[in-house]
Design a protein around this motif. Sequence first.
Motif, PDB file in Angstrom:
ATOM      1  N   GLY A 166      31.658  45.357  48.797  1.00  0.00           N
ATOM      2  CA  GLY A 166      31.323  44.031  49.316  1.00  0.00           C
ATOM      3  C   GLY A 166      32.402  43.020  48.989  1.00  0.00           C
ATOM      4  O   GLY A 166      32.763  42.189  49.834  1.00  0.00           O
ATOM      5  N   ALA A 167      32.937  43.072  47.762  1.00  0.00           N
ATOM      6  CA  ALA A 167      34.000  42.141  47.370  1.00  0.00           C
ATOM      7  C   ALA A 167      35.255  42.335  48.215  1.00  0.00           C
ATOM      8  O   ALA A 167      35.994  41.375  48.463  1.00  0.00           O
ATOM      9  CB  ALA A 167      34.321  42.320  45.883  1.00  0.00           C
ATOM     10  N   GLU A 168      35.510  43.561  48.659  1.00  0.00           N
ATOM     11  CA  GLU A 168      36.670  43.824  49.524  1.00  0.00           C
ATOM     12  C   GLU A 168      36.480  43.243  50.915  1.00  0.00           C
ATOM     13  O   GLU A 168      37.454  42.904  51.588  1.00  0.00           O
ATOM     14  CB  GLU A 168      36.900  45.331  49.646  1.00  0.00           C
ATOM     15  N   LYS A 169      35.228  43.126  51.346  1.00  0.00           N
ATOM     16  CA  LYS A 169      34.935  42.720  52.722  1.00  0.00           C
ATOM     17  C   LYS A 169      34.695  41.221  52.892  1.00  0.00           C
ATOM     18  O   LYS A 169      34.422  40.770  54.002  1.00  0.00           O
ATOM     19  CB  LYS A 169      33.683  43.462  53.220  1.00  0.00           C
ATOM     20  N   VAL A 170      34.792  40.448  51.818  1.00  0.00           N
ATOM     21  CA  VAL A 170      34.501  39.020  51.948  1.00  0.00           C
ATOM     22  C   VAL A 170      35.569  38.327  52.776  1.00  0.00           C
ATOM     23  O   VAL A 170      36.688  38.828  52.946  1.00  0.00           O
ATOM     24  CB  VAL A 170      34.391  38.341  50.563  1.00  0.00           C
ATOM     25  N   HIS A 171      35.235  37.169  53.272  1.00  0.00           N
ATOM     26  CA  HIS A 171      36.150  36.366  54.090  1.00  0.00           C
ATOM     27  C   HIS A 171      37.401  36.013  53.289  1.00  0.00           C
ATOM     28  O   HIS A 171      37.340  35.794  52.071  1.00  0.00           O
ATOM     29  CB  HIS A 171      35.426  35.093  54.534  1.00  0.00           C
ATOM     30  N   ALA A 253      36.496  34.709  43.503  1.00  0.00           N
ATOM     31  CA  ALA A 253      36.869  35.798  44.398  1.00  0.00           C
ATOM     32  C   ALA A 253      38.257  36.336  44.073  1.00  0.00           C
ATOM     33  O   ALA A 253      38.514  37.545  44.192  1.00  0.00           O
ATOM     34  CB  ALA A 253      36.809  35.327  45.849  1.00  0.00           C
ATOM     35  N   ASP A 254      39.157  35.467  43.637  1.00  0.00           N
ATOM     36  CA  ASP A 254      40.523  35.904  43.315  1.00  0.00           C
ATOM     37  C   ASP A 254      40.561  36.849  42.116  1.00  0.00           C
ATOM     38  O   ASP A 254      41.515  37.620  41.963  1.00  0.00           O
ATOM     39  CB  ASP A 254      41.421  34.693  43.048  1.00  0.00           C
ATOM     40  N   ASP A 255      39.555  36.790  41.256  1.00  0.00           N
ATOM     41  CA  ASP A 255      39.508  37.740  40.141  1.00  0.00           C
ATOM     42  C   ASP A 255      39.407  39.168  40.657  1.00  0.00           C
ATOM     43  O   ASP A 255      39.918  40.104  40.024  1.00  0.00           O
ATOM     44  CB  ASP A 255      38.313  37.431  39.233  1.00  0.00           C
ATOM     45  N   PHE A 256      38.753  39.331  41.796  1.00  0.00           N
ATOM     46  CA  PHE A 256      38.634  40.665  42.399  1.00  0.00           C
ATOM     47  C   PHE A 256      39.855  40.997  43.250  1.00  0.00           C
ATOM     48  O   PHE A 256      40.322  42.135  43.254  1.00  0.00           O
ATOM     49  CB  PHE A 256      37.352  40.749  43.233  1.00  0.00           C
ATOM     50  N   ARG A 257      40.358  40.014  43.964  1.00  0.00           N
ATOM     51  CA  ARG A 257      41.536  40.273  44.805  1.00  0.00           C
ATOM     52  C   ARG A 257      42.736  40.684  43.953  1.00  0.00           C
ATOM     53  O   ARG A 257      43.530  41.538  44.358  1.00  0.00           O
ATOM     54  CB  ARG A 257      41.874  39.018  45.617  1.00  0.00           C
ATOM     55  N   GLN A 258      42.860  40.078  42.779  1.00  0.00           N
ATOM     56  CA  GLN A 258      44.028  40.329  41.921  1.00  0.00           C
ATOM     57  C   GLN A 258      43.698  41.211  40.715  1.00  0.00           C
ATOM     58  O   GLN A 258      44.581  41.454  39.891  1.00  0.00           O
ATOM     59  CB  GLN A 258      44.594  38.988  41.446  1.00  0.00           C
ATOM     60  N   ASP A 259      42.483  41.702  40.634  1.00  0.00           N
ATOM     61  CA  ASP A 259      42.043  42.526  39.510  1.00  0.00           C
ATOM     62  C   ASP A 259      42.378  41.862  38.174  1.00  0.00           C
ATOM     63  O   ASP A 259      42.877  42.500  37.240  1.00  0.00           O
ATOM     64  CB  ASP A 259      42.687  43.921  39.579  1.00  0.00           C
ATOM     65  N   ARG A 260      42.071  40.568  38.073  1.00  0.00           N
ATOM     66  CA  ARG A 260      42.315  39.853  36.827  1.00  0.00           C
ATOM     67  C   ARG A 260      41.434  40.397  35.714  1.00  0.00           C
ATOM     68  O   ARG A 260      40.263  40.709  35.942  1.00  0.00           O
ATOM     69  CB  ARG A 260      42.015  38.362  37.002  1.00  0.00           C
TER      70      ARG A 260
END
Length: 520
Positions: A166-171, A253-260
């Motif tokens: 789901g986190a991969e598919k967000v806007h 959301a950026d925590d997931f995009r960048q794997d922080r």
Amino acid sequence: MSTLDSMDAILFSLSRAFCSPFAVFVQIQGCVICLLLALGWLMAAYVRNREVKRIKNSVKAGNSFAFLYQDINELEHSRQAKLPRVSVIMPLKGFGEHNLHNWRSQITSLYGGPLEFLFVVESTEDPAYHAVSRLLSMYQDHVEAKVVVAGLATTCSQKIHNQLIGAEKVHKDTKYVLFLDDDVRLHPGTVGALTAEMEKNPEIFIQTGYPLDLPSGTLGSYCIYEYHMPCSMGFATGGRTFFLWGGCMMMHADDFRQDRYGVVSGLRDGGYSDDMTLASLAGAHKRLITSPPVAVFPHPLASDLSFGRYWNYLRKQTFVLESYISNVNWIMNKVLFAVHCYLSWGFVAPYIMAVIHITSALRIYIKGYHHLEDTTVASGGMSLVILLAICTFIELLSMWNLTRREVTLCNLLSPEAPSLSLAPYNWGLIFIAMLVDNFLYPISAFRSHFSQSINWSGIRYHLRNGKVFKIERRNDMVPAKTDLGGKHLYGKKGAPQKASFLSSLGRNFAHWRQPKKFDV
């Protein structure tokens, strides 16, 4: 000597033993545990009641939308237009009696900014897929929502897998993601309140909340309510907390995009529990977790929640302590394991002793014994029983008070919903549930420790070094229903014949405002 006299002799011996210094310490310790719980609930009630007063005072001052915003000027279009985009991700599994109402409360949020909903299922064979698809088709012109098929998890729990997909598919413009369990019933202003706190303090890593269980009347449902109540103290802080509930987590959301901080890899590579894993990462990287005072959610439990299903739920809860991501995390889990087990049986032991004291005193009264030593022991034992009874009453009163405050707060935050009430709560069953739950917790915890595997909604997870390393799926492992929500899971077990399923779906949706005894 008759058998009855022999039994009396044993009874009096036990009563004398339970008046020894060590036994008295155990009983005083139980009283202290009761009072500490009462104090914790009193402080939690203070935080909830402060929010209740704030909303009521705001309404008196003319702000009819105080359940949404403390400052009515926040509703101005110019401010609403600047709100960030939020994506709500809900991993689904099965379909039960409360799901339609819960999902509808989520998609009808009064958040003024861009908002999308992603309902994530394992496969199209999940009964939830067809149910939520039909619900969304009724709102397709009003709500930005879609159903995502995640496929089977291979390296982590299915729930975590669904969340990550789901986190991969967000806007692409999403600023915050809000993970919700499908049995969470949101208030109209929940998304806005969580987002406002994130905007106010960018240092927040995760915002969370906690459920208010609405028992269905069975002993199993009261055991779950009692299990959650001590945990609720850690979420009623009105701010910083060290606790995290996976049923409600708002993150960047950026925590997931960048794997922080290893958010994605920590969950994906062997993760079993989403909240325990993320709480561990927050602690390791000294990140902030907060729980706003309005983040308390009605959680209706299944009307047919059996004791067996409660036991399965308890097994899953104790099993999370076997998962960890680091040596420090392992040590903390073991300390929590030991402390919880010690306090649980330390809580129950005085009541077992109290039964012996009461029975001994009754036998002395009925048989008319006048032996000085026996009567003296009985008198001392009854003094301890009276002390324990007073402490128990104070504890139950404090629990009742917190529940009352949270019921009031939920009613204020959801003025459009039927009012919740304390009337259906059975406090006799709650007392029994306190004893049962605390007695069984150490048993469940030790079983989880030695088994290193658990069946979660028909999927068996095996742990090695705190991480999922093997996942089994077999039809014979699929339960008839899930533990709390009573949701049907797969195939014929999960759904009746097509016509009856659709008919039931239609009836449930038509009567979503006319819930059962504990529905909201």
